[in-house]
Design a protein around this motif. Sequence first.
Motif, PDB file in Angstrom:
ATOM      1  N   ASP A 154       0.859  -1.098  -0.049  1.00  0.00           N
ATOM      2  CA  ASP A 154       0.023   0.086  -0.022  1.00  0.00           C
ATOM      3  C   ASP A 154       0.892   1.240  -0.030  1.00  0.00           C
ATOM      4  O   ASP A 154       1.882   1.358   0.920  1.00  0.00           O
ATOM      5  N   GLY A 155       0.577   2.212  -1.014  1.00  0.00           N
ATOM      6  CA  GLY A 155       1.085   3.465  -0.874  1.00  0.00           C
ATOM      7  C   GLY A 155       2.772   3.285  -1.594  1.00  0.00           C
ATOM      8  O   GLY A 155       3.355   4.409  -1.727  1.00  0.00           O
ATOM      9  N   LYS A 171      -3.888  -5.889  -6.006  1.00  0.00           N
ATOM     10  CA  LYS A 171      -5.118  -5.416  -5.181  1.00  0.00           C
ATOM     11  C   LYS A 171      -5.484  -6.370  -4.209  1.00  0.00           C
ATOM     12  O   LYS A 171      -5.924  -6.312  -3.237  1.00  0.00           O
ATOM     13  N   GLN A 172      -5.957  -7.573  -4.974  1.00  0.00           N
ATOM     14  CA  GLN A 172      -6.381  -8.645  -4.098  1.00  0.00           C
ATOM     15  C   GLN A 172      -5.518  -9.246  -3.014  1.00  0.00           C
ATOM     16  O   GLN A 172      -5.931  -9.303  -1.915  1.00  0.00           O
ATOM     17  N   MET A 173      -4.043  -9.021  -3.190  1.00  0.00           N
ATOM     18  CA  MET A 173      -3.187  -9.809  -2.359  1.00  0.00           C
ATOM     19  C   MET A 173      -3.116  -8.723  -1.094  1.00  0.00           C
ATOM     20  O   MET A 173      -3.184  -9.112   0.080  1.00  0.00           O
ATOM     21  N   ILE A 174      -2.945  -7.430  -1.533  1.00  0.00           N
ATOM     22  CA  ILE A 174      -3.049  -6.399  -0.429  1.00  0.00           C
ATOM     23  C   ILE A 174      -4.418  -6.430   0.486  1.00  0.00           C
ATOM     24  O   ILE A 174      -4.256  -6.370   1.718  1.00  0.00           O
ATOM     25  N   LYS A 175      -5.373  -6.205  -0.143  1.00  0.00           N
ATOM     26  CA  LYS A 175      -6.745  -6.523   0.415  1.00  0.00           C
ATOM     27  C   LYS A 175      -6.827  -7.550   1.486  1.00  0.00           C
ATOM     28  O   LYS A 175      -7.372  -7.635   2.649  1.00  0.00           O
ATOM     29  N   THR A 176      -6.407  -8.845   1.122  1.00  0.00           N
ATOM     30  CA  THR A 176      -6.544 -10.142   1.666  1.00  0.00           C
ATOM     31  C   THR A 176      -5.836 -10.010   2.928  1.00  0.00           C
ATOM     32  O   THR A 176      -5.946 -10.598   4.042  1.00  0.00           O
ATOM     33  N   GLY A 179      -4.738  -4.508   3.685  1.00  0.00           N
ATOM     34  CA  GLY A 179      -4.502  -3.240   3.295  1.00  0.00           C
ATOM     35  C   GLY A 179      -5.631  -2.781   2.466  1.00  0.00           C
ATOM     36  O   GLY A 179      -6.645  -3.313   2.361  1.00  0.00           O
ATOM     37  N   LYS A 180      -5.543  -1.513   1.752  1.00  0.00           N
ATOM     38  CA  LYS A 180      -6.281  -0.832   1.094  1.00  0.00           C
ATOM     39  C   LYS A 180      -6.375  -1.173  -0.536  1.00  0.00           C
ATOM     40  O   LYS A 180      -7.431  -0.935  -1.384  1.00  0.00           O
ATOM     41  N   GLY A 181      -5.171  -1.812  -0.628  1.00  0.00           N
ATOM     42  CA  GLY A 181      -5.391  -2.289  -2.334  1.00  0.00           C
ATOM     43  C   GLY A 181      -4.784  -0.813  -3.243  1.00  0.00           C
ATOM     44  O   GLY A 181      -4.902  -0.791  -4.345  1.00  0.00           O
ATOM     45  N   GLN A 182      -4.040   0.276  -2.620  1.00  0.00           N
ATOM     46  CA  GLN A 182      -3.919   1.301  -3.398  1.00  0.00           C
ATOM     47  C   GLN A 182      -2.323   1.373  -3.529  1.00  0.00           C
ATOM     48  O   GLN A 182      -1.503   1.304  -2.497  1.00  0.00           O
TER      49      GLN A 182
END
Length: 366
Positions: A154-155, A171-176, A179-182
Amino acid sequence: MSHLPQTARFQQHTAPSIANRIRKTLAAATAIAMMATLGACGAAKTSVSGLTHTTFMLSWAPDTNHIGVYVAKHNGYFKQAGLDVDIVAVAQAGAEQSVNNGVADFALSNLTNVSIYSLKGATLKQVLQVQRKPSAIWCSLASNTSITRPRDFDGKTFATFGSSESDAVIKQMIKTDGGKGQFDKVTVGTSTFQTLSSGKADFGGFYATWEGVQADMYGPKLNCFTEPDYGVPGNADSIGIITNEKTIKNNPKLVKAFTQATQKGYEYAYAHPDKAAQILVDEAPEANLKLAFVKRSMHVIVDGQYWGNPKDIASGKLVFGTNDTVSTQQYFDFLAGAGAYTDASDKTVSTAPKASSLVTDRFLAK
């Protein structure tokens, strides 16, 4: 170890980065539009030796993904099948386009790429699947202590060749991971390794069976995370042999002969990784591959059972080369849900292609 245009890696090796899997989305629309203007110069024909001449196109620089084809040629499996096979470098337009328009009869690709091209109008089929589980790894340099898990992406800045597929995966890996996926993005120049080392990006995609081995043996060390551990379903790296539906219809004997000889080559490589590594080094001198490196890559493949459980293959429970449409469909559905598929007009396609319609096992030796 799938999927990048012909981009140099670090040291003397050239290899596919994760980007070749995802670049197909960007290239496919233009590629299909050009197909009608290109001649079918790769069509099989009888050579002066009495063997049927056919062409296999690499999908990137020679590596262990291609090793079964080199083994089949070196060990005489193609000749025994009545074939004279030319192994040729990938065309600028790509292996999938070349097979679809008949410039090459066969090529190494993967079912994800076939699905992407199918939405642009291509008529490709995978006739033999080599890899049965994902080998993609998403990594930062180990020296970058600010990243210890996917949510730390993220970031940060992603070294990308640009595609909605890679964005969806990250995005999926970060959110899982909570995180926010940004994240920001920067386009890779010649090497993901170089992009990270220069400080222009914080993380990027590699393959455990090739670039992961390179990093372990030669550096720079990486800190990596895998897709299945962080919410990405199915198998994105369903690497295998493709041909086009016209060849299947007009010359099924050729497809059967090539498929079964290639199947035998990969089976030999899986059972004899060190011998196969030597064959690849000898048969592809232009790649300047180090034997120790290729051996290590093959042992990572065997030990990780990337091509299937060796015991199941030996017992006959698994026929080597069988297409796995279950795990590939899971990944297709994920891409469709993330809006990563587009048609020939670059419009988002919400319904995933059917993996079962893009494969055939009829030519495998059972």
